[in-house]
Write a protein that holds these residues in place. Structure first.
Motif: not given
Length: 411
Positions: A9-14, A18-24, A76-88
């Motif tokens: 909840t904290r890492s992936f969905f959080g 945050q990314t969605y909020s930044f975009f909007t 986990r592949l989706i999680q790594d993509f969102v956290i490492d590549n998209v957000s970070n």
């Protein structure tokens, strides 16, 4: 596992929220609706082409995992993509692209790329998090319009092989690795990222590696807040040491071990470089050819005065940690920007509101404010920034071990 649920909840969905909020936040200001003429992927900046490539590689890998009945690996592949590549990485490196008042081609490309990532992720996570995916998908498509009324009626993503560029993915992975190493060195030396530093030195193993690093050099420098990146070859900045692994070499050379150890310890910087590059080297020991392999030794870098060094596999990075007066003043300016941005947020200002800033006179900060006045104003949307003997209000901030009063007023 309740703790596992909390962590995801904290890492992936959080991170996704945050990314969605930044975009909007920016899309609402600029009126972006995804109805604008699409910029061909081939014409987008390298950062955009990279994330689109990673997205399509992810789609392929997730489909392969699900076809093999491996949902955990897919998730986990989706999680790594969102956290490492998209957000970070992508969002952090793209922030300034969304700041401009005009919808430039670069800004539109950033919007279209980030929207594509978020909308595709909504469809990818639909089998794993059906309710979250539905809300994200509807919130995205309510503005842009879509023929599907639900994410669960939409087509599951399919990989577009024409958008996959493995060489670009490799270069960006190298940039991420070097940035991570430099940030770790900063942490080791207690140098915050807002404090600019002068130089990174890297010994390139070959011309291919050098050209790859050169291609992503500006991304690295921007991410780690360093002025320049240079390639070095045995100029004293990077000093490597080598020692034997007696467990493996003892079995190979027996009675010769003492002489082998002496020969290995006395290897030159050039010989160590050959061993790292080729994976092995042959030394002459008492008239015998002694084959030394990487697994037989430990290679490490020695810090030299003014520099700190890190090794990660065949990659070595040295960071110049000397903070000159000019660098220190720039660091103070960046810290002032951070404090003002925090005050804007706390005051509930809109992201487009113009402000006026007053900062109390202090010998520790005056020079930085004067030298970087235009930079600070540009970063915080200030029409004026002045040093005053008397500053109204009770906002007190700490800057370079000095306590300074700061006032921010909306115009």
């Amino acid at each position: 596992n309740e703790e596992g649920v909390k962590e995801v909840t904290r890492s992936f969905f959080g991170k996704l929220y945050q990314t969605y909020s930044f975009f909007t936040m920016y899309a609402n200001v600029d009126g972006f609706t995804f109805a604008e003429s699409m910029i061909p992927v081939a014409e987008r900046p390298e950062l955009d082409r990279w994330i689109i490539s990673e997205l399509n590689s992810l789609i392929k890998d997730v489909n392969d995992c699900l076809n093999d009945y491996e949902p955990t690996k897919a998730g986990r592949l989706i999680q790594d993509f969102v956290i490492d590549n998209v957000s970070n990485w992508f969002v952090r490196l793209s922030r300034k692209r969304f700041w401009g008042s005009e919808m430039s081609k670069d800004k539109l490309s950033a919007y279209q790329t980030l929207y594509t990532c978020l909308e595709t992720v909504a469809r990818l996570i639909a089998p794993f998090a059906p309710f979250y995916a539905e809300r994200l998908y509807k919130d995205m498509t309510s503005v842009t319009g879509c023929k599907y009324s639900s994410v669960h009626l939409a087509q599951f993503p399919e990989c577009d092989e024409t958008c996959v560029d493995k060489e670009l993915e490799f270069r960006m992975e190298l940039a991420q690795q070097i940035s991570s190493m430099v940030l770790a060195l900063r942490k080791k030396e207690a140098l915050i990222v807002r404090q600019p530093l002068q130089k990174i030195a890297i010994p390139a193993a070959d011309e291919v590696m050098k050209s790859r690093i050169e291609a992503v050099k500006q991304l690295i420098l921007g991410e780690v807040n360093v002025k320049e990146l240079v390639f070095v070859e045995g100029d004293g900045i990077l000093v490597k040491k080598i020692k034997c692994n007696f467990r493996t070499l003892g079995k190979k050379f027996g009675k010769l071990m003492k002489s082998v150890n002496e020969a290995v310890t006395n290897m030159s910087q050039e010989q160590i470089a050959v061993l790292e590059k080729n994976g092995s080297i042959t030394l002459q020991v008492e008239g015998v050819d002694a084959l030394i392999e990487l697994a037989d030794v430990e290679i490490f870098s020695e810090d030299v005065p003014g520099w700190t060094v890190a090794n990660e596999g065949a990659l070595t990075v040295a960071l110049d940690v000397e903070v000159t007066d000019d660098l220190r003043r720039e660091g103070i300016a960046r810290e002032i920007v951070k404090k003002i941005q925090a005050m804007r947020k706390e005051s509930g200002f809109d992201i487009v509101d113009r402000i006026a800033v007053e900062i109390a006179s202090n010998e520790a900060t005056d020079a930085a404010v004067e030298q970087f006045n235009a930079y600070i104003c540009n970063q915080v949307l200030a029409d004026e920034l002045k040093i005053s003997d008397n500053v109204d209000g009770d906002n007190v901030v700490e800057l370079d071990n000095a306590v300074v009063k700061l006032s921010v007023r909306k115009l």
